[in-house]
Design a protein around this motif. Sequence first.
Motif: not given
Length: 539
Positions: A341, A349, A477, A481, A501-502, A505, A508-509
């Motif tokens: 992850s 990021y 993902s 990203t 960032i959203v 997130a 990641f969820a």
Amino acid sequence: MGSQDVLSETTRLASSSALLQILFRVITFGLNAFTLRYVSKEMIGLVNVRLTLLYSTIVFLAREAFRRACLSGSTKRNWTKTINLLWLTVPLGLCWSLFLGWIWLQLLEVPDPNSVPYYKIGVVAFGLSAVVELLGEPFWVLAQAHLFIRLKVIAESLSIISKCILTVILVVLYPQWGLYIFSLAQLLYTSILVLCYVMYFMKFLGSPEATKKSFPVSRMTDLLPNLIEDQTVVDWKEARLTWSFFKQSFLKQMLTEGERYVMTFLNVLNFGDQGVYDIVNNLGSLVARFIFLPIEESFYIFFAKVLERGTDVKLQKQDDIAMAAAVLESLLKLVLLVGLSITVFGYAYSQLALDIYGGSMLSSGSGPSLLRCYSLYVLLLAVNGVTECFTFASMCKEEVDRFNFVMLALSFTFLCVSYFLTQWQGSVGFILANCFNMSIRIAHSIHYIYNYFKESSYRPLKGLLLSPSLIFVYIISGVVTVFSEIFLCCDKGWLARLIHIVVGALCFAATLITVFFTETKLINFVRTQFLSRYTKKET
């Protein structure tokens, strides 16, 4: 104590350590970010690379072998002999401190006193702090062997926070003090660390709780060196195992801190570049310190207590072997998912994280590339930590000695690769060399684990396999990203950053949901071992 009890206590130690370290490290993270605005890159490079390397080399070479040898096996032993052996760390540390201090003062390049004043004072103070810390070694080993869960974490956290607070105060009020600031802070850190252990045992020994637990030590004087009538001063079996681990620890230190040795002795980077590298290195290794290190330290104790060194799997208690295999499989899966992850999401990021933490000084230049490479290195660190944790806990003395030759070859190869990759890729070359080194170590440990369980029905290495659906989610993902970073970060304003960032997130969820439904065995392990103590408290 049965193997199930050892597992329960070990997971309590790991989870408590991780959670408390996160709490206290968040505080120190903010304090360090504040300090960064007041200190030059050159000062950070000198303190965090050269002087910290001096300190870490002394304590590692003086105590690591003793820790591994004295934490192996049952707690039912002649603790007087073990404590006598542990006190040898102090004169050994003093010898290393004098020898290495002379090298740091006489053979290495002395920094410009106008930009980094009081260098000699810094060398003396960091060497002295290492010797002070070694005074608490018998207390530390005794606490770890008996699974004193909170003592270690609270002592280290209080020491680190005190060190950071003093640094911030002195940097703001007396910036002209230079290395005096970091020298005083380092001495405060080790002094508080040792005092926490001493004060705890002064209160604990002789108490009703100690009597109830049949604690093997009853008085503080028992924690000092003692002669035993008609017996040897130390346990020679422990001493020989310590010598084997000592030869290995020297090589392991070269592998662990190899890039700092190359920086310090070969001058491939100036102090400013060393400072940027160290900041990125510390930022990238946060999860390794928060999660992986507590797991490695705690479960080394579990495996060392449950498994019998040098004994064939078929000749050991099968219930213990089954539990060790199941725990190893779950741990491998856990650290693999955490590391993967970080690798997937860390790539997109890295620049944003550095910009928030240190501004343009870190987010421009080589900083983002360093952190992206480090996110891959974290994955390898995660897997290596668990595989070597099991390997070192189950190896017999002869196997440890043979592994020393492997470590010797790795040390030499790593230093050569580090030098050439640094000439080619700059500071990024250090991380690439670390990735190469860690991959070789993982391969060796996996080979050992495979042979260890080959004659049994257990296959703990299955923990390194992921379901196809989870792999697919990770790939999606990563792609999403990366495109989000290209179009939204990091020079398009704060609104674009928030959207970036959203996006991360949400991805990641989705990854967590997939893990929850595909890795049911791991979820059950985390629930029953890491989370059970907290759910019990709530009920």
